[in-house]
Enzyme design. Structure first.
Site, mmCIF file in Angstrom:
data_model
loop_
_atom_site.group_PDB
_atom_site.id
_atom_site.type_symbol
_atom_site.label_atom_id
_atom_site.label_comp_id
_atom_site.label_asym_id
_atom_site.label_seq_id
_atom_site.Cartn_x
_atom_site.Cartn_y
_atom_site.Cartn_z
ATOM 1 N N ARG A 67 0.844 -1.191 0.000
ATOM 2 C CA ARG A 67 0.000 0.000 0.000
ATOM 3 C C ARG A 67 0.882 1.244 0.000
ATOM 4 N NH1 ARG A 67 -2.042 0.667 4.474
ATOM 5 N NH2 ARG A 67 -1.535 -1.294 5.486
ATOM 6 N N LYS A 205 -9.642 -2.319 1.695
ATOM 7 C CA LYS A 205 -9.336 -1.165 2.557
ATOM 8 C C LYS A 205 -10.115 0.079 2.112
ATOM 9 C CE LYS A 205 -6.038 -3.670 4.494
ATOM 10 N NZ LYS A 205 -6.170 -4.320 5.785
ATOM 11 N N CYS A 249 0.770 -7.876 11.712
ATOM 12 C CA CYS A 249 1.089 -8.121 13.124
ATOM 13 C C CYS A 249 0.514 -9.453 13.605
ATOM 14 C CB CYS A 249 0.529 -7.019 14.015
ATOM 15 S SG CYS A 249 1.537 -5.538 14.051
ATOM 16 N N ASP A 274 -9.430 -9.783 8.840
ATOM 17 C CA ASP A 274 -8.938 -8.417 8.575
ATOM 18 C C ASP A 274 -9.937 -7.300 8.892
ATOM 19 O OD1 ASP A 274 -6.782 -6.779 7.685
ATOM 20 O OD2 ASP A 274 -7.768 -6.475 5.762
#
Ligand code: SAT
Ligand code: MN
Length: 577
Positions: A67, A205, A249, A274
């Protein structure tokens, strides 16, 4: 055919001048045709058909592997509405800039119309969109990542009328001519110059987080960067947990956690890895759906030990992006057994060139491939959330786990999330940055308004979830991880579920409730008591300075900053005395 979609497609067609227009239906046959076409053009490399049936490798441009937050904009009429947490451009200027880039951009190419639904197609919480793209790779990814891609989504759009418009072209992949623009007030997205991940799969996103967070605020719900899991206890209880961590993470690993042998009878099932959309329900609880239908997960580090489920699920019907290859044509990445022969750029592997797989290389796979898939993910009503977990990747300061005193304190804890940066974004790796609610790159509006919205949602919850903060990434002075992580994280989840049920002990510290050493099930872990003490320690001077830093961050938001959150912060400082 919904007229509004048709009209928009004709407008885009006039602007971009494609050679052909293809309306995606979402069928198997269509997917097979798109795949065959990508194989023929050399963009898809079929992998070893015996060991990885129907799996393909796609290599993105080496300049286009993550991104690009510095090229991502939120274009609201007022700059203050986008907030200091976003790059802003005036809508008119942004449209002009993008339309100039899109002019004639699809000449000689096919324009794909990709209708899709975020959320189970029959769910009142789901929202539809249409992505127009000139990338068949994007169309195939969207088919796995969203619900009802094609005919089913189009039928829902025809019924409802409204949809998010996402216009995408890979353009010439020139980083100088690359922008991802969001127009939340118009429910639209324009993305140019990238074919990768969150820049190009606009349902993810761009729609399900940036646009949806804005929509959610006006409609009274939350669109969050969270995994969703079901936790079954040996006693037969099930709790649903949502957890927010910055990119790369370990959200996918936690969502698919395989319990350690020392904890028989426990089970983690995956609803999502997500994104979660959270709605206050009429019963005063918070209900969640996963808007996505697939995973776009980080490949490196995935192996039979770290994530057996993920390792299993990517063995068929998977698109790999930027991984390496073995000499047998199997996909390969760092953390896997065996040896790479060809690196992610298609060169013979040479350690001098860096890792064999790109650190942000990915797999795209349908959620149904996951052996731990939770069928509740199909429930249009969603699942009631018992706990929200925030976390980051922090070498120091944040202990293994603590529990917020209440929802309001939980909002402070979420706003204080910080993490060392990873390869998921272009830029330096390992730098500590604030990432409130893991939404820094994804909130489609001013964080001050966003925190106020979190507080307001809490007021509508008679039975709010408990809020926790975890850190699996504490290191000692020598840089060694103090906590084993992965499956052993279940021990921390277990304590949380016992807290939810009102059975586990905790003591109060200035940062919240914490387990004493004996409250955590660490049987068979072989952790030294001193290590556990270090994992559960609260370093007062370090916390005071961290809170002062957070207060400084809040100052950026001026008078829009919600007063209750400032008061929460003073309250924690006061508790330190
Ligand atoms: O590339 S994506 O934005 O889709 C994945 C991520 O960064 O979490
Ligand atoms: Mn993510």
């Amino acid at each position: 055919m919904p007229e509004a979609v048709d009209r928009w497609v004709q407008e885009v067609r006039a602007l971009t001048e494609p050679a052909r227009v293809h309306w995606c239906t979402g069928t198997e046959t269509e997917a097979a045709e798109l795949t065959a076409q990508l194989v023929k053009s050399g963009e898809f490399l079929p992998l070893n058909a015996e060991r990885f049936p129907r799996c393909y490798l796609y290599r993105s441009d080496p300049n286009d592997v993550a991104r690009v937050e510095h090229l991502t904009f939120v274009c609201t009429r007022s700059e203050a509405d986008a907030g200091p947490n976003n790059h802003w451009m005036a809508p008119q200027a942004a449209h002009q800039k993008m339309d100039a880039l899109f002019k004639g951009a699809m000449r000689g190419r096919t324009l794909y119309v990709v209708p899709y639904c975020m959320g189970p197609i029959g769910s009142p919480y789901a929202r539809c969109g249409v992505e127009i793209t000139d990338s068949p790779y994007v169309a195939l990814n969207m088919r796995m990542m969203t619900h009802g891609m094609g005919t089913a989504a189009l039928a829902r759009i025809a019924r409802e009328g409204s949809f998010v418009r996402g216009l995408h072209s890979t353009g010439e992949l020139d980083p100088e001519r690359r922008f991802i623009m969001h127009f939340p007030e118009e429910l639209s997205i324009k993305s140019y110059g990238s074919g990768y991940g969150g820049n190009a799969l606009l349902g993810k996103k761009c729609h399900a987080l940036r646009i949806a967070s804005y929509q959610a605020r006006s409609e009274g719900w939350l669109a969050e960067h969270m995994l969703l899991l079901a936790l079954d206890s040996p006693a037969g209880e099930t709790h649903y947990v949502a957890a927010a961590f910055p990119s790369a993470c370990g959200k996918t690993n936690l969502a698919m956690l395989v319990p350690p042998a020392a904890m028989p009878g426990w089970k983690v099932r995956t609803l999502g890895d997500d994104i979660a959309w959270l709605h206050p329900g009429p019963d005063g609880r918070l209900w969640a759906i996963n808007p996505e239908a697939g995973y776009f997960g980080v490949a490196p580090g995935t192996n039979s030990k770290s994530n057996r489920n993920a390792f299993e699920m990517v063995r068929h019907d998977t698109i790999f992006t930027n991984v390496a290859l073995t000499k047998n044509g199997d996909p390969w990445w760092e953390g896997m057994e065996g040896e790479p022969a060809i690196d992610w750029q298609g060169r013979p592997y040479d350690p001098k060139n860096g890792p064999a797989a790109h650190p942000n290389s990915r797999f795209t796979v349908s959620a149904r491939n996951n052996p731990s898939y939770a069928t509740e993910a199909d429930d249009p009503a969603g699942v009631p959330i018992a706990a929200i977990i925030f976390g980051g990747r922090r070498r120091a300061l944040a202990p293994l786990v603590f529990e917020a005193r209440n929802w309001r304190h939980g909002v402070l804890v979420g706003s204080g999330v910080a993490s060392e940066t990873t390869a998921a974004i272009t830029g330096k790796v390992g730098v500590l940055r604030r990432d409130p609610m893991a939404m820094k790159p994804f909130a489609g509006y001013n964080f001050a308004d966003y925190w106020q919205h979190w507080l307001s949602v809490g007021e509508r919850l008679a039975k709010p979830p408990k809020v926790f903060h975890v850190n699996w990434f504490r290191q000692d002075a020598a840089g060694k991880f103090l906590w084993p992580g992965f499956g052993e994280n279940l021990r921390v989840l277990k304590w949380m579920m016992e807290r939810v049920a009102g059975r586990a002990a905790a003591h109060e510290t200035p940062i919240g409730f914490m387990p004493a050493r004996a409250d955590l099930d660490t049987q068979g872990l072989g952790l030294a008591p001193a290590t556990l003490d270090e994992l559960l320690a609260v370093d007062a001077p370090a916390w005071r300075s961290d809170l002062a830093h957070l207060g400084g961050e809040f100052d950026q938001y001026g008078t829009r900053m919600p007063e209750p959150l400032r008061l929460e912060l003073y309250d924690v400082l006061r508790r330190f005395g």
